[in-house]
Scaffold this motif. Structure first.
Motif, PDB file in Angstrom:
ATOM      1  N   VAL A   5       0.852  -1.190   0.035  1.00 18.20           N
ATOM      2  CA  VAL A   5      -0.007   0.151  -0.137  1.00 18.20           C
ATOM      3  C   VAL A   5       1.003   1.127   0.116  1.00 18.20           C
ATOM      4  O   VAL A   5       1.373   1.509   0.748  1.00 18.20           O
ATOM      5  N   LEU A   6       0.992   1.819  -1.035  1.00 24.37           N
ATOM      6  CA  LEU A   6       2.100   2.876  -1.360  1.00 24.37           C
ATOM      7  C   LEU A   6       1.577   4.158  -0.727  1.00 24.37           C
ATOM      8  O   LEU A   6       0.471   4.660  -1.529  1.00 24.37           O
ATOM      9  N   CYS A   7       1.810   4.947   0.321  1.00 23.90           N
ATOM     10  CA  CYS A   7       1.381   5.924   0.714  1.00 23.90           C
ATOM     11  C   CYS A   7       2.073   7.298   0.125  1.00 23.90           C
ATOM     12  O   CYS A   7       3.347   7.275   0.304  1.00 23.90           O
ATOM     13  N   VAL A   8       1.311   8.235  -0.186  1.00 22.02           N
ATOM     14  CA  VAL A   8       1.556   9.455  -0.775  1.00 22.02           C
ATOM     15  C   VAL A   8       1.142  10.674  -0.401  1.00 22.02           C
ATOM     16  O   VAL A   8      -0.050  10.589   0.175  1.00 22.02           O
ATOM     17  N   GLY A   9       1.513  11.813  -0.379  1.00 23.18           N
ATOM     18  CA  GLY A   9       1.093  13.159   0.082  1.00 23.18           C
ATOM     19  C   GLY A   9       1.873  14.148   0.277  1.00 23.18           C
ATOM     20  O   GLY A   9       3.074  13.988   0.604  1.00 23.18           O
ATOM     21  N   GLU A  10       1.270  15.298   0.404  1.00 20.37           N
ATOM     22  CA  GLU A  10       1.783  16.563   0.601  1.00 20.37           C
ATOM     23  C   GLU A  10       1.963  17.032   1.836  1.00 20.37           C
ATOM     24  O   GLU A  10       0.761  16.803   2.557  1.00 20.37           O
ATOM     25  N   SER A  11       3.038  17.749   2.358  1.00 19.40           N
ATOM     26  CA  SER A  11       2.793  18.686   3.599  1.00 19.40           C
ATOM     27  C   SER A  11       1.964  19.812   3.425  1.00 19.40           C
ATOM     28  O   SER A  11       1.307  20.134   2.355  1.00 19.40           O
ATOM     29  N   LEU A  12       1.632  20.512   4.453  1.00 24.88           N
ATOM     30  CA  LEU A  12       0.740  21.564   4.374  1.00 24.88           C
ATOM     31  C   LEU A  12       1.552  22.775   3.660  1.00 24.88           C
ATOM     32  O   LEU A  12       1.081  23.455   2.712  1.00 24.88           O
ATOM     33  N   ALA A  13       2.859  22.848   3.805  1.00 21.87           N
ATOM     34  CA  ALA A  13       3.617  23.967   3.131  1.00 21.87           C
ATOM     35  C   ALA A  13       3.470  23.620   1.472  1.00 21.87           C
ATOM     36  O   ALA A  13       3.514  24.634   1.028  1.00 21.87           O
ATOM     37  N   GLU A  14       3.723  22.324   1.480  1.00 22.78           N
ATOM     38  CA  GLU A  14       3.504  22.038  -0.103  1.00 22.78           C
ATOM     39  C   GLU A  14       2.272  22.267  -0.685  1.00 22.78           C
ATOM     40  O   GLU A  14       1.919  22.703  -1.692  1.00 22.78           O
ATOM     41  N   ALA A  20      -1.064  -3.700  -6.105  1.00 21.96           N
ATOM     42  CA  ALA A  20      -0.692  -2.756  -5.368  1.00 21.96           C
ATOM     43  C   ALA A  20      -1.851  -1.914  -5.207  1.00 21.96           C
ATOM     44  O   ALA A  20      -2.847  -1.860  -5.813  1.00 21.96           O
ATOM     45  N   VAL A  21      -1.775  -1.251  -3.983  1.00 20.96           N
ATOM     46  CA  VAL A  21      -2.833  -0.251  -3.601  1.00 20.96           C
ATOM     47  C   VAL A  21      -2.057   1.297  -3.407  1.00 20.96           C
ATOM     48  O   VAL A  21      -0.686   1.123  -3.051  1.00 20.96           O
ATOM     49  N   VAL A  22      -2.631   2.407  -3.836  1.00 24.33           N
ATOM     50  CA  VAL A  22      -2.174   3.617  -3.261  1.00 24.33           C
ATOM     51  C   VAL A  22      -3.149   4.234  -2.362  1.00 24.33           C
ATOM     52  O   VAL A  22      -4.092   4.110  -2.552  1.00 24.33           O
ATOM     53  N   ALA A  23      -2.289   5.022  -1.289  1.00 26.01           N
ATOM     54  CA  ALA A  23      -3.064   5.538  -0.355  1.00 26.01           C
ATOM     55  C   ALA A  23      -2.617   7.041  -0.402  1.00 26.01           C
ATOM     56  O   ALA A  23      -1.568   7.430  -0.341  1.00 26.01           O
ATOM     57  N   TYR A  24      -3.530   7.964  -0.502  1.00 23.67           N
ATOM     58  CA  TYR A  24      -3.376   9.558  -0.507  1.00 23.67           C
ATOM     59  C   TYR A  24      -3.556   9.850   0.701  1.00 23.67           C
ATOM     60  O   TYR A  24      -5.011   9.885   1.247  1.00 23.67           O
ATOM     61  N   GLU A  25      -2.432  10.462   1.462  1.00 26.28           N
ATOM     62  CA  GLU A  25      -2.825  10.991   2.729  1.00 26.28           C
ATOM     63  C   GLU A  25      -1.946  12.305   2.724  1.00 26.28           C
ATOM     64  O   GLU A  25      -0.783  12.286   2.983  1.00 26.28           O
ATOM     65  N   PRO A  26      -2.726  13.434   2.618  1.00 28.27           N
ATOM     66  CA  PRO A  26      -2.115  14.657   2.968  1.00 28.27           C
ATOM     67  C   PRO A  26      -1.726  14.554   4.497  1.00 28.27           C
ATOM     68  O   PRO A  26      -2.484  14.494   5.244  1.00 28.27           O
ATOM     69  N   VAL A  27      -0.430  15.033   4.511  1.00 24.93           N
ATOM     70  CA  VAL A  27       0.466  15.069   5.915  1.00 24.93           C
ATOM     71  C   VAL A  27      -0.314  16.054   6.888  1.00 24.93           C
ATOM     72  O   VAL A  27      -0.573  15.700   7.912  1.00 24.93           O
ATOM     73  N   TRP A  28      -0.967  17.035   6.262  1.00 28.02           N
ATOM     74  CA  TRP A  28      -1.442  17.882   7.070  1.00 28.02           C
ATOM     75  C   TRP A  28      -3.365  17.459   7.623  1.00 28.02           C
ATOM     76  O   TRP A  28      -3.777  18.042   8.568  1.00 28.02           O
ATOM     77  N   ALA A  29      -3.492  16.186   7.047  1.00 24.14           N
ATOM     78  CA  ALA A  29      -4.847  15.819   7.713  1.00 24.14           C
ATOM     79  C   ALA A  29      -4.571  14.478   8.495  1.00 24.14           C
ATOM     80  O   ALA A  29      -5.444  14.053   9.106  1.00 24.14           O
ATOM     81  N   ILE A  30      -3.199  14.148   8.630  1.00 22.80           N
ATOM     82  CA  ILE A  30      -3.021  12.852   9.352  1.00 22.80           C
ATOM     83  C   ILE A  30      -3.007  13.314  11.089  1.00 22.80           C
ATOM     84  O   ILE A  30      -2.045  13.965  11.182  1.00 22.80           O
ATOM     85  N   GLY A  31      -4.022  12.519  11.691  1.00 22.42           N
ATOM     86  CA  GLY A  31      -4.064  12.582  13.158  1.00 22.42           C
ATOM     87  C   GLY A  31      -4.513  14.052  13.550  1.00 22.42           C
ATOM     88  O   GLY A  31      -4.106  14.339  14.839  1.00 22.42           O
ATOM     89  N   THR A  32      -4.809  14.974  12.682  1.00 24.40           N
ATOM     90  CA  THR A  32      -4.993  16.416  12.920  1.00 24.40           C
ATOM     91  C   THR A  32      -6.432  16.652  13.177  1.00 24.40           C
ATOM     92  O   THR A  32      -6.730  18.037  13.772  1.00 24.40           O
ATOM     93  N   GLY A  33      -7.389  15.876  12.793  1.00 22.37           N
ATOM     94  CA  GLY A  33      -8.753  16.121  12.913  1.00 22.37           C
ATOM     95  C   GLY A  33      -9.115  16.948  11.843  1.00 22.37           C
ATOM     96  O   GLY A  33     -10.491  17.365  11.455  1.00 22.37           O
ATOM     97  N   ARG A  34      -8.215  17.169  10.813  1.00 25.66           N
ATOM     98  CA  ARG A  34      -8.531  18.096   9.720  1.00 25.66           C
ATOM     99  C   ARG A  34      -8.477  17.179   8.476  1.00 25.66           C
ATOM    100  O   ARG A  34      -7.451  16.837   7.854  1.00 25.66           O
ATOM    101  N   THR A  35      -9.708  17.010   7.980  1.00 26.49           N
ATOM    102  CA  THR A  35      -9.809  16.124   6.896  1.00 26.49           C
ATOM    103  C   THR A  35      -9.734  16.904   5.463  1.00 26.49           C
ATOM    104  O   THR A  35     -10.139  17.964   5.320  1.00 26.49           O
ATOM    105  N   ALA A  36      -9.122  16.383   4.620  1.00 22.18           N
ATOM    106  CA  ALA A  36      -9.331  16.881   3.077  1.00 22.18           C
ATOM    107  C   ALA A  36     -10.881  16.975   2.930  1.00 22.18           C
ATOM    108  O   ALA A  36     -11.678  15.944   3.258  1.00 22.18           O
ATOM    109  N   SER A  37     -11.341  18.037   2.186  1.00 20.59           N
ATOM    110  CA  SER A  37     -12.867  17.866   1.916  1.00 20.59           C
ATOM    111  C   SER A  37     -12.905  16.819   0.733  1.00 20.59           C
ATOM    112  O   SER A  37     -11.784  16.580   0.029  1.00 20.59           O
TER     113      SER A  37
END
Ligand code: PGA
Length: 247
Positions: free
Chosen positions: A122-131, A160-177
């Motif tokens: 499960v390939l995890c990818v995602g951008e930081s808040l700054a990005e 394979a599987v891809v997981a899009y995980e925006p870093v700013w949404a992980i464990g923050t309670g702030r979900t991507a819309s």
């Protein structure tokens, strides 16, 4: 039709005592409509197998060595995970990338090692808040995927599987819309379509980052969101099962 997949990522949580009830409840509460998996800490793989074997729930690990075997103290190989019945393994989770120095090249090597061992990475990818704020989300996600494509080829993503995980949404309670997530999921699928239409059509792209029972249905209703990678909410059986039901 892509079967939805909901995978729990327990991270470094749990104990033999607390896992027992959680695993049993997930096993008992899984209906089998969506595919369900839990990625547990290495020491609990035997426990996960003991409880989940013969059920609709698969299990897996959260990381894997890029090497098959050898003098790599502290590492765990793909074959060892297969020995414990793992079906899935996360590679390139943002916490590995940011805290443990997993580079794009290392993630690509881990992805290949996982597949060689017979695991589904499960390939995890995602951008930081700054990005994201700099407007380079597409570039970052594409770069992370391209490193794996260059090493393994598009055909590898048929398993394979891809997981899009925006870093700013992980464990923050702030979900991507749902719209923000769908936009990136569509971009990811389009990247694969450049290499193989079949792979792009069949590829499951999960969303991760503060998925909860209350937002799962809308996220999973987007055309290119094929399920979720669930951190915090996977530690509470009722929450995790409600998310699985939404898929
Ligand atoms: P979260 O974690 O659901 O707690 O945001 C997701 C993940 O890191 O996989």
């Amino acid at each position: 039709m892509r079967t939805k997949l909901v995978a729990g990522n327990w991270k470094m949580h749990g104990s033999l005592a607390t896992n027992a009830g959680l695993l049993q409840a997930v096993r008992d509460g899984t209906t089998g409509k969506a595919e369900v998996a839990v990625c547990v800490p290495y020491p609990y793989l035997a426990q996960a197998r003991a409880v989940l074997e013969g059920s609709a729930v698969a299990w897996g690990a959260q990381d894997v060595s890029e090497h098959a075997q050898g003098a790599f103290t502290g590492e765990v190989s793909g074959a060892m995970l297969v020995d414990f019945g793992c079906r899935f393994v996360l590679v390139g989770h943002s916490e590995r990338r940011s805290f443990y120095g997993d580079t794009d090249a290392l993630v690509a090597a881990k992805f290949a090692a996982a597949q060689t061992a017979g695991l589904i990475p499960v390939l995890c990818v995602g951008e930081s808040l700054a990005e994201r704020e700099a407007g380079v989300t597409g570039e970052v996600v594409t770069r992370q995927i391209d490193a794996v494509l260059a090493n393994s080829g598009a055909g590898a993503f048929a398993r394979a599987v891809v997981a899009y995980e925006p870093v700013w949404a992980i464990g923050t309670g702030r979900t991507a819309s749902p719209q923000q997530a769908q936009e990136v999921h569509a971009l990811i699928r389009a990247r694969f379509a450049r290499d193989s239409a079949d792979v792009a059509t069949g590829l499951r792209v999960l969303y991760g980052g503060s998925v909860k029972a209350g937002n799962a249905a809308e996220l999973f209703g987007q055309p290119d969101i094929d399920g979720g990678l669930i951190g915090g909410a996977s530690l509470v059986a009722a929450d995790f099962l409600a998310i699985c039901a939404a898929a």
